[in-house]
Design an enzyme around this catalytic site. Structure first.
Site, PDB file in Angstrom:
ATOM      1  N   ASN A 256       8.069  -5.334  -0.465  1.00  0.00           N
ATOM      2  CA  ASN A 256       7.950  -4.227   0.479  1.00  0.00           C
ATOM      3  C   ASN A 256       6.473  -4.178   0.858  1.00  0.00           C
ATOM      4  O   ASN A 256       5.647  -3.692   0.080  1.00  0.00           O
ATOM      5  CB  ASN A 256       8.392  -2.910  -0.145  1.00  0.00           C
ATOM      6  CG  ASN A 256       8.317  -1.771   0.864  1.00  0.00           C
ATOM      7  OD1 ASN A 256       7.700  -1.908   1.922  1.00  0.00           O
ATOM      8  ND2 ASN A 256       8.936  -0.650   0.536  1.00  0.00           N
TER       9      ASN A 256
ATOM     10  N   PRO B 272       0.794  -1.225   0.000  1.00  0.00           N
ATOM     11  CA  PRO B 272       0.000   0.000   0.000  1.00  0.00           C
ATOM     12  C   PRO B 272       0.833   1.285   0.000  1.00  0.00           C
ATOM     13  O   PRO B 272       1.846   1.378   0.700  1.00  0.00           O
ATOM     14  CB  PRO B 272      -0.804  -0.091   1.310  1.00  0.00           C
ATOM     15  CG  PRO B 272      -0.865  -1.546   1.608  1.00  0.00           C
ATOM     16  CD  PRO B 272       0.396  -2.144   1.067  1.00  0.00           C
TER      17      PRO B 272
ATOM     18  N   ALA C 180       2.843  -0.534   5.126  1.00  0.00           N
ATOM     19  CA  ALA C 180       2.370  -0.584   6.519  1.00  0.00           C
ATOM     20  C   ALA C 180       1.852  -1.964   6.920  1.00  0.00           C
ATOM     21  O   ALA C 180       1.755  -2.265   8.118  1.00  0.00           O
ATOM     22  CB  ALA C 180       1.293   0.472   6.730  1.00  0.00           C
TER      23      ALA C 180
ATOM     24  N   HIS D 116      12.579  -2.425   2.866  1.00  0.00           N
ATOM     25  CA  HIS D 116      12.010  -1.143   3.282  1.00  0.00           C
ATOM     26  C   HIS D 116      12.949  -0.042   2.832  1.00  0.00           C
ATOM     27  O   HIS D 116      14.158  -0.126   3.074  1.00  0.00           O
ATOM     28  CB  HIS D 116      11.843  -1.071   4.799  1.00  0.00           C
ATOM     29  CG  HIS D 116      10.923  -2.124   5.317  1.00  0.00           C
ATOM     30  ND1 HIS D 116       9.556  -2.057   5.142  1.00  0.00           N
ATOM     31  CD2 HIS D 116      11.169  -3.289   5.956  1.00  0.00           C
ATOM     32  CE1 HIS D 116       9.006  -3.142   5.673  1.00  0.00           C
ATOM     33  NE2 HIS D 116       9.962  -3.905   6.165  1.00  0.00           N
TER      34      HIS D 116
ATOM     35  N   ARG E 180       5.359  11.061  -2.146  1.00  0.00           N
ATOM     36  CA  ARG E 180       5.009  10.794  -0.748  1.00  0.00           C
ATOM     37  C   ARG E 180       6.247  10.913   0.135  1.00  0.00           C
ATOM     38  O   ARG E 180       7.213  10.164  -0.046  1.00  0.00           O
ATOM     39  CB  ARG E 180       4.461   9.370  -0.662  1.00  0.00           C
ATOM     40  CG  ARG E 180       4.216   8.859   0.730  1.00  0.00           C
ATOM     41  CD  ARG E 180       3.925   7.355   0.688  1.00  0.00           C
ATOM     42  NE  ARG E 180       3.722   6.850   2.025  1.00  0.00           N
ATOM     43  CZ  ARG E 180       3.967   5.597   2.392  1.00  0.00           C
ATOM     44  NH1 ARG E 180       4.408   4.725   1.511  1.00  0.00           N
ATOM     45  NH2 ARG E 180       3.766   5.228   3.631  1.00  0.00           N
TER      46      ARG E 180
ATOM     47  N   GLU F 152      12.481  -8.984   2.591  1.00  0.00           N
ATOM     48  CA  GLU F 152      11.580  -7.889   2.978  1.00  0.00           C
ATOM     49  C   GLU F 152      12.381  -6.599   2.793  1.00  0.00           C
ATOM     50  O   GLU F 152      13.426  -6.425   3.423  1.00  0.00           O
ATOM     51  CB  GLU F 152      11.209  -8.117   4.456  1.00  0.00           C
ATOM     52  CG  GLU F 152      10.481  -7.001   5.122  1.00  0.00           C
ATOM     53  CD  GLU F 152      10.397  -7.242   6.656  1.00  0.00           C
ATOM     54  OE1 GLU F 152      10.886  -8.279   7.159  1.00  0.00           O
ATOM     55  OE2 GLU F 152       9.874  -6.340   7.335  1.00  0.00           O
TER      56      GLU F 152
ATOM     57  N   ARG G  25      12.335   4.776  13.266  1.00  0.00           N
ATOM     58  CA  ARG G  25      11.147   5.620  13.068  1.00  0.00           C
ATOM     59  C   ARG G  25      10.167   5.468  14.241  1.00  0.00           C
ATOM     60  O   ARG G  25      10.583   5.119  15.335  1.00  0.00           O
ATOM     61  CB  ARG G  25      10.527   5.271  11.712  1.00  0.00           C
ATOM     62  CG  ARG G  25      11.532   5.537  10.550  1.00  0.00           C
ATOM     63  CD  ARG G  25      10.904   5.358   9.218  1.00  0.00           C
ATOM     64  NE  ARG G  25       9.779   6.281   9.036  1.00  0.00           N
ATOM     65  CZ  ARG G  25       8.831   6.125   8.116  1.00  0.00           C
ATOM     66  NH1 ARG G  25       8.884   5.109   7.279  1.00  0.00           N
ATOM     67  NH2 ARG G  25       7.835   6.997   8.027  1.00  0.00           N
TER      68      ARG G  25
END
Ligand code: DQA
Length: 144
Positions: A73, A9, A76, A99, A17, A97, A106
């Site tokens: 990826n 998403p 969220a 990111h 973004r 995975e 974060r």
């Protein structure tokens, strides 16, 4: 070696973004580079982005026989989708995975990935778009 590459998403908005966090490279640019690398490495890729958990899971199911490995990826979904975790567990083949950001540096809610503990999964993070290219290179280098 066939590699399925999935983007979760909001990754369709890359480039616009939070560019300070995710960089200015668009998803189309990332995918074009992944396709170029796939051609030169002779490792076919199928690339898919969705904002919907179920579509990503359906894709893993549909491609599970074709794909020898997965690069994902999950956006969220990383932090709460046990359904996606189960799909990757059932896929059972090497998975990276990715990111763009370093999720450990974060907000608290981003620090946990539901993929932690899966034996077929490792993580590349905090390298921006290069993380995807490294993941592809590593998969092919591992000669799976
Ligand atoms: C992300 C990190 C996630 O926390 C976030 O929800 C994303 C992108 C990353 O690439 O850094 O959508 O997976």
């Amino acid at each position: 070696m066939n590699i399925l590459i999935l983007h979760g998403p909001n990754l369709n908005l890359l480039g616009e973004r939070d560019p300070d966090i995710y960089g200015k490279t668009t998803l189309d640019e990332i995918n074009a580079e992944l396709q170029r690398k796939s051609d030169s490495l002779k490792a076919p890729v199928r690339i898919f982005q969705s904002n919907h958990e179920g579509s990503l899971i359906d894709h893993i199911h549909q491609e599970r026989k074709w794909a020898d490995a997965l690069i994902i990826n999950p956006g969220a979904l990383t932090h709460y989708s046990y359904a996606l975790r189960d799909a990757i567990d059932a896929f059972a083949k090497p998975t990276i995975e990715v990111h763009l950001s370093d999720i450990l540096k974060r907000e608290e809610f981003r620090k946990h990935s539901v993929l932690e503990g899966l034996k077929n999964v490792r993580r590349i993070m905090g390298k921006g778009a290069n993380g995807y290219y490294e993941a592809l290179q590593d998969m092919v280098g591992a000669g799976l």
